[in-house]
Design an enzyme around this catalytic site. Structure first.
Site, PDB file in Angstrom:
ATOM      1  CB  CYS A 258      18.661  20.163  90.579  1.00  0.00           C
ATOM      2  SG  CYS A 258      19.987  18.847  90.808  1.00  0.00           S
ATOM      3  CB  SER A 291      20.574  14.312  91.360  1.00  0.00           C
ATOM      4  OG  SER A 291      21.264  13.448  91.770  1.00  0.00           O
ATOM      5  CG  ASP A 292      14.114  13.616  93.796  1.00  0.00           C
ATOM      6  OD1 ASP A 292      14.390  13.053  94.143  1.00  0.00           O
ATOM      7  OD2 ASP A 292      13.215  13.880  93.552  1.00  0.00           O
ATOM      8  CB  CYS A 293      16.650   9.492  94.317  1.00  0.00           C
ATOM      9  SG  CYS A 293      17.362  10.145  96.113  1.00  0.00           S
ATOM     10  CB  SER A 295      18.270  13.473  89.085  1.00  0.00           C
ATOM     11  OG  SER A 295      17.687  13.409  89.687  1.00  0.00           O
TER      12      SER A 295
END
Length: 786
Positions: A258, A291-293, A295
Site C-alpha cells: 500500500c 506498507s511502503d516504507c 508509511s
C-alpha cells in the site's frame, strides 16, 4: 541469510533453510521438539506452532521488514526487503548485495521499455531470469527470497517521475504485464496449477505496488507523503485498482504494497475497504500486505490522520489489513497497542500466519532442492545476456523513418558519427531500482563493434543531459560532417524523472534542441535521432524537420541497451515496438495541473482528458504508435457481428448518459454482474500479411470503441494484444476471443459495470482493420401471469 545462535554470535555455516538438522544442533536445540519443522503437517498448522511459542513481545518483533527472529525456538531472522524491478537490484535493507564473489547480475530494460514490446512471453522470461539469478545469489547468502517488485501504477500524467518503473498508461497492459512478470518471478515449474494456493511453492515472492492511486511524487512542492488523491469510484475501478486486481487474480502475487498517499482523505494503508475487504476479501490474496516504507510514520506525522498516537495508528492499520510494516511502528508500538486494549493479540497472530505461510511456500524452512544447485554460472549467463539484448531490441520504437532511411545500408554507410549526451550511456540505461550490471554495452560501444573504431566519430555535444555548455555543440557538428550517417542519442535521465522527482515540462533540457538543429543544418547525410526517456518528450521540431530522417525511442534499455539500439538501426532486428504511453505536446502541462486526478476531461475547468482513452487533442505521437521496416496488411475474419441478450424478470435495464439529440436504445444497458456472459463471446481472426521484403514481428493491438453517443465512454480502449512473427511474403493468423462481459464493460459515474446496447466497433491497430459489433439488449416483457 546468516543465522545466529542463542548467544547472538553468528554461526560459521550459512544454511539454505531454517529447519536444517545441523543448524538446530549448532543452536543447541533438538529439532524433534519443534513441530513447525515437521514436513508432514500443513503450512497453516506449522505456522500456528511457531506463533503459539512466541510471547507478545517476540511476536511484534517479527512484524517489521527486518524480522528479528527468536533464537530460543530456532526461528531465524529474516529481512523481507529486496527488489527485482528489472533484474536483481541492490536496493533494500542489505538483503541483496554484490561483492567479489558475485559482482553483478543481469540488468534488463526498465519496465517502460519492456512494455513497449507488447510481448507477454518476454515479460515472463525476464521474470524467470531475474528469479533464477536471485535464487543463485540466495544460495551464497547475497540475496533474500522476497522481492518488492513490480511497480504497477498507471502513468496517469506524463510528468510522473516514476514512469520508467511502470508498464505505461493503459490499465489492461499494466495488469497483463504484472501478471506475466509475477508468474515469471514466482512460478515453480510443474506446480503452477496447485489447487491449494496457500501451499503453492514459490520460486521467489513478488509484490505488486503501490496500491493505490499513487502517481504524484514531488510536483512543485506537492509530495507523495502528504498528497490526498481525490478520486471518483469510476476512476478507481476502471484505472487505479484494475492492474492490482489482475496481479492478484491472474498473477497470484504473494504480496501487495500500500502507498503513502491518502485516497479521499484516508491513508491507503489504513483503508479497511481497500485492504481487508478488497485485496484479501474480494480478490482472495494468498499472501501478505506490506506498507511502503515508513508509511505508518507518514500517516502519523505527515497526514496527522485522526491525530492518532503511535499505538492508535498501529491498531488502525492492523485492523485495516496491513500484515507487515516496512518500518518500526509495529515492532515499537505493537505490544503497547495490545496492552492498552486497542488491538487484540489474536489479530497479530493472523498477520503472522500470513507471513509465515509465504515463507513456508518459499522453502525458507524446508529448502527448495530444485534451486539449491544454482550458482555463479546461472548469474550473468550468456542466455540471460542474450535475453537482455533481445528485450532491448524489442523495446525500441521506430517513430519516424522517412524514405526508408533505416535500416542503414551497409553499402552506402561506411562511417558513422555517434553524438549526443547519451551516445556513450552506461548507467543511464539501467534507470533506477537496478543493481550492478554484468557488463555495459553503450551505443558507442555497439557501433564501434559494428564499424570498427576508426570508422566511428564520437563527440558528446553535451556534458550531460542538462546540456548547458553550448561550446560542446560545435565538436559534435564537426564529427557529424565526417560521417555517412549521424546517430544523435539524446533524451533525459533520472536527474529529470525519478522517484521523488516529477517533471516540470516535456522538453529536452538545455541545448539539446540546438544540438539537433545545428547538426541537421550542417550535415548532408542521414540523421537518426534516438531518445532515451521514460515519459514522452516533445520532439515536434525533429518530427517535422525533413533533415531528421529517422527517430527512435529506446526508453531505458538496460545494460545491453546500446547493442539493442544498434541492432535495430543496422537491421539485425526489425523494429516492432509500440509506445506504451502517449507523447503529448509540451503545452499539455499548461492545460492541467498534475494534481487533478480525473481521467476524463473536466469541462468546468477546461482540463483535457488523460491518456489515449480520454484525451482528444493533438499529440506528438499517440499511444500504440510504432513503425516497421516492412509493410503489413491486416484483414479480419469473424463470425460474430452481433449479440442478442434477452433479460429475465430479475434482470433490469440500466440507464446510461447520452449526448443531446442521440437516439437512445429502448434498453440502454444491463449490469454485467446480473447476467451470465459465458456465451457472449466474440471470436475472430486477424490475418497479418507481410507484403514487404523483410521478416518481422508485428505487435497486434486490439481496441474496442463503444457506441459513440454514450457520454464519458472512452474514445477507445485496448482489450487484447499479441505478438506474431511473419516472414516476408507470408501471412499468419492470430486468433482472439473477447467476451462482452469481461472486455466491453463501461464503468459509469456510480461505479457500476454496464454492458451497453448499440453499435460497438473492434479496431485493429491504428485503424488498420475493423469490424462492427451490434449488441441488442431486450427488456423482459411482463404479462398478466407475472
Amino acid at each position: 541469510m546468516l543465522y545466529v545462535n542463542d548467544t547472538g554470535m553468528p554461526v560459521t555455516q550459512v544454511y539454505k533453510y531454517a529447519c536444517h538438522p545441523q543448524r538446530f544442533k549448532d543452536l543447541g536445540l533438538n529439532i524433534e521438539h519443534f513441530t513447525y519443522c515437521d514436513k508432514s503437517l500443513s503450512y497453516e498448522v506449522r505456522a500456528k506452532d511457531i506463533i503459539d511459542r512466541l510471547s507478545l513481545e517476540e511476536k511484534v518483533k517479527q512484524l517489521g521488514n527486518r524480522a528479528s527472529g527468536v533464537p530460543r525456538i530456532g526461528l531465524p531472522a529474516y529481512d523481507w526487503w529486496s527488489e527485482a524491478l528489472h533484474g536483481v537490484s541492490d536496493v533494500g535493507t542489505n538483503t541483496t548485495f554484490f561483492n567479489d564473489n558475485i559482482p553483478g547480475a543481469t540488468s534488463f530494460p526498465t519496465p517502460i521499455t519492456l512494455a513497449a514490446s507488447f510481448n507477454k512471453s518476454l515479460w515472463k522470461a525476464v521474470g524467470q531470469a531475474a528469479s533464477t539469478e536471485a535464487r543463485a545469489m540466495n544460495n551464497f547468502g547475497q540475496a533474500g527470497k522476497s522481492f518488492w517488485s513490480p511497480n504497477i501504477n498507471v502513468v496517469r500524467d506524463p510528468r510522473w517521475g516514476r514512469a520508467l518503473e511502470t508498464p505505461g498508461e493503459d490499465p489492461f497492459v499494466v495488469g497483463t504485464y504484472a501478471s506475466n512478470y509475477v508468474r515469471g518471478l514466482q512460478d515453480v515449474e510443474g506446480t503452477e496449477n496447485t489447487t491449494d494456493l496457500n501451499s503453492r511453492p514459490l520460486k521467489v515472492a513478488s509484490c505488486c505496488k503501490h496500491y493505490a492511486a499513487y502517481d504524484v511524487d514531488n510536483w512543485y512542492g506537492v509530495v507523495r507523503e502528504t498528497f490526498d488523491a481525490e478520486v471518483r469510484e469510476q476512476d478507481m475501478i476502471e484505472t487505479f485498482v484494475r492492474p492490482f486486481e489482475m496481479c492478484v487474480k491472474d498473477g497470484d502475487v504473494s504480496s501487495v504494497m500500500c502507498s503513502y498517499n491518502r485516497i479521499n482523505g484516508i491513508p491507503a494503508c489504513a483503508d479497511h475497504r481497500l485492504l481487508h475487504d478488497t485485496i484479501r476479501g474480494e480478490w482472495d490474496l494468498h499472501g501478505y500486505i506490506v506498507s511502503d516504507c515508513d508509511s505508518i510514520d507518514v500517516m502519523v506525522n505527515r497526514h496527522h490522520f485522526l491525530n492518532d498516537a503511535p499505538e492508535d495508528a498501529m491498531a488502525q492499520v492492523l485492523k485495516a489489513g496491513l500484515d507487515l510494516d516496512c518500518g518500526e511502528y509495529y515492532t515499537k508500538y505493537g505490544a503497547n497497542a495490545v496492552n492498552q486494549g486497542k488491538v487484540r493479540e489474536a489479530d497479530i497472530d493472523k498477520v503472522l500466519k500470513n507471513l509465515y505461510i509465504v515463507l513456508f511456500r518459499l522453502g525458507h524452512f524446508d529448502g527448495s532442492p530444485q534451486f539449491e544447485k544454482l550458482g555463479k554460472d546461472d548469474i550473468c549467463s550468456q542466455s540471460h545476456i542474450d535475453l537482455a539484448i533481445e528485450a532491448a531490441s524489442e523495446g525500441v520504437v521506430l517513430l519516424k523513418n522517412d524514405n526508408n532511411t533505416l535500416p542503414l545500408d551497409a553499402q552506402k554507410v561506411k562511417k558513422v558519427a555517434v553524438v549526443g549526451p547519451h551516445a556513450n550511456a552506461t548507467k543511464v540505461m539501467i534507470g533506477n531500482y537496478a543493481g550492478i550490471p554484468c557488463k555495459y554495452t553503450s551505443p558507442l560501444d555497439a557501433f564501434r563493434q559494428a564499424y570498427g573504431n576508426d570508422n566511428v566519430y564520437y563527440a558528446p555535444g553535451c556534458l550531460d543531459v542538462a546540456c548547458r555548455d553550448y561550446s560542446l555543440v560545435f565538436p559534435a557538428v564537426q564529427a557529424s560532417k565526417k560521417a555517412d550517417a549521424v546517430i544523435i542519442v539524446a533524451g533525459i535521465d533520472t536527474s529529470v524523472e525519478a522517484e521523488s522527482l516529477d517533471r516540470e515540462n516535456l522538453l529536452l533540457p538545455g541545448y539539446q534542441y540546438e544540438l539537433i538543429d545545428q547538426i541537421s543544418r550542417q550535415s548532408t547525410t542521414p540523421i537518426i535521432l534516438v531518445i532515451l526517456s521514460a515519459g514522452g518528450v516533445d520532439i515536434s521540431i525533429a518530427k517535422n524537420d525533413s533533415r531528421v530522417s529517422a527517430i527512435l525511442w529506446a526508453g531505458y534499455p538496460g545494460e545491453k541497451g546500446g547493442q539493442g539500439i544498434a541492432d535495430v538501426i543496422l537491421g539485425k532486428y526489425n523494429a516492432a515496438g509500440r509506445l506504451p504511453l502517449t507523447w503529448f505536446e509540451n503545452d499539455y502541462v499548461n492545460q492541467i495541473p498534475m494534481t487533478s486526478m480525473p481521467l476524463r476531461p473536466v469541462k468546468e475547468l477546461n482540463y483535457p482528458g488523460r491518456t489515449y482513452k480520454f484525451y482528444s487533442g493533438s499529440t506528438v505521437y499517440p499511444f500504440g504508435h510504432g513503425l516497421s521496416y516492412t509493410t503489413f496488411k491486416h484483414s479480419v475474419v469473424t463470425t460474430t457481428r452481433s449479440l442478442s441478450i434477452k433479460l429475465n424478470k430479475l434482470q433490469f435495464c440500466r440507464d446510461l448518459n447520452y449526448t443531446d439529440g442521440a437516439k437512445v436504445p429502448a434498453c440502454p444497458g444491463v449490469l454485467i454482474d446480473d447476467i451470465n456472459s459465458d456465451n457472449l463471446n466474440i471470436e475472430f481472426e486477424v490475418k497479418v500479411a507481410n507484403v514487404g521484403e523483410r521478416d518481422s514481428s508485428e505487435s497486434l493491438l486490439i481496441y474496442w470503441v463503444p457506441p459513440q453517443a454514450i457520454v464519458d465512454a472512452p474514445i477507445k480502449q485496448l482489450v487484447a494484444f499479441d505478438k506474431v512473427f511473419v516472414p516476408a511474403g507470408e501471412s499468419v493468423k492470430a486468433k482472439f476471443n473477447l467476451n462482452a462481459g469481461k472486455n466491453l464493460g463501461l464503468i459509469d459515474y456510480k461505479g457500476y459495470n454496464i454492458l451497453g446496447s448499440g453499435e460497438h466497433t473492434i479496431v485493429i491497430g491504428e485503424n488498420d482493420a475493423s469490424f462492427p459489433l451490434h449488441i441488442e439488449i431486450e427488456e423482459y416483457a411482463f404479462n398478466q401471469e407475472d
